[in-house]
Design an enzyme around this catalytic site. Sequence first.
Site: not given
Length: 555
Positions: A206, A212, A268, A353, A384, A499
């Site tokens: 953004k 990262e 998100r 979040e 399982h 951050k």
Amino acid sequence: MFQLTRSVTWQALERLRDATANDRISDYFASDPQRFDKMSLRVGGLFLDYSKHLISDAVLAKLLELADHSVLVQRRAQMFSGDIINVTEDRPVLHTALRHLGDDPVQVDGKDVMPEIHQTREQIKRFSEAVRSGEWRGHSGERIKDVVNIGIGGSDLGPNMACRALLKYRHPELNFHFVSNVDGAHIQKVLKRLDPATTLFIVSTKTFSTQETLLNAKTARRWFLENAGDGADVGAHFIAASTNRKAAMAFGIREENVFEFWAWVGGRYSMWSSIGLPIALSVGFEGFMKLLEGAYAMDRHFIEAPFDRNMPVLMALIGIWYINFQNAETQAIVPYDQALHQLPAFLQQLDMESNGKSVDIFGKPVGYKTGPIVWGETGSNGQHAFFQLLHQGTRYVPIDFIASLKPEPGMEEHHFALLTNMLAQANAFMEGSQEESKEHGQLDHYSCPGNRPSSTLLLDELTPHNLGALIALYEHKVFVQGAIWNINSFDQWGVQLGKRIAGEISERIDERTQDFDASTQGLLALVRAHFKDHQASPTAGKRPGKSTPKREKRS
């Protein structure tokens, strides 16, 4: 000031919790043969069965009353109209505008944002069609074969999940890769099997400042320049989805290849924007628009349907019953379609979040639990693995089972087994088995208590349209819960705290400071020992995070 837990309806629900403590779901079915018909609902290509819940008619009526008495109607209208409901960041919340297909305007600060949205859609259309047709060529004149999306959080989870879910619609000559982890092993593993001449990178960030993502993008650019040979042109192989056009161009991306989205789009909730460019490249622009159409259809249902026939509202209220009145800490998402194997991770971010908050919109501590811990795995694997705990363990975990009805051609036998296994599990969780030991007259190791609640969501078929509706359904469910809890579902200051501190530690890695706790100092010493040469340190010079403000806007 209004206090939720002191409301008449909340206290009535507490009494109903005590009055129904010994109820069994199976008894509800025995006393009401019409329960399934009454507690199931179809919206387009989605069918929801919510009858296998520990919810009596009286409980459901009070939950609906809770919604009626909340700010939900007002908050919903404010969201769709572009009012500021993200109060801590002073922003509207308009991911719904990104999939708006009507002719009416959507206003933000008195300006209709739909022309800009239409313009960006056209840009996505032109670019995706050029790449898919082979018109877009790399620097050497070869067509693109591999697309690498570099992002994190919402810039990775949404498009990653959708591309995998819609794999059967993928362009046959394009492969898609998603890099999110700052661990260099992730991008290294992807890059070593690619040809720079036929690879397109999408840098999805953004603000174009996410640590990262920038580290991975710079590594990808360096790999490209070192391996592409003569005439290597970053602009022919790198594009961006970002609000920061200037920073993207400084990176080497051509201005016409920066795809815009806006501050009122939360990470998100951004797969409907240019962050969804990998989806358009994979399934085609027409398929991307079908995704938007499905979400828009769910938006209209959410706005128009009465609460007692409103799928997002009902799912939200069921969740509130378990979180606030049945002491459920978690919510399991169990898709029985392998194509949806990334869905639990996507919904985990969406829910946790958004509603992982401990203060209300006024900054006051809440006196009740908010968002659940969301987790899950595909059903066949889960049976399982963790299903044992769900059947016989001491945890109380509501489950959402999700599957599509239509099998792949030639896979009818597999799909029949898949669906019957899912239905059997939902039944077993509800019914349980009460087997007594013949020797002691006590419940033995074979016994399962049952009375474990679940919803079943069936898609007629896993199509772009139905996937869009499914994601919008969960978005609105989370929104409804946030409105009733009176929290801000659209900020994430906990993420920003991590951050900020990461930036501070990165800045001061070479200092022997006592500003951090003894544990952090000790661990920093171990890290420092592996980066003795300051110039060789990955944080030498201007380090990632240096410009990170204390209350950074989300990225």
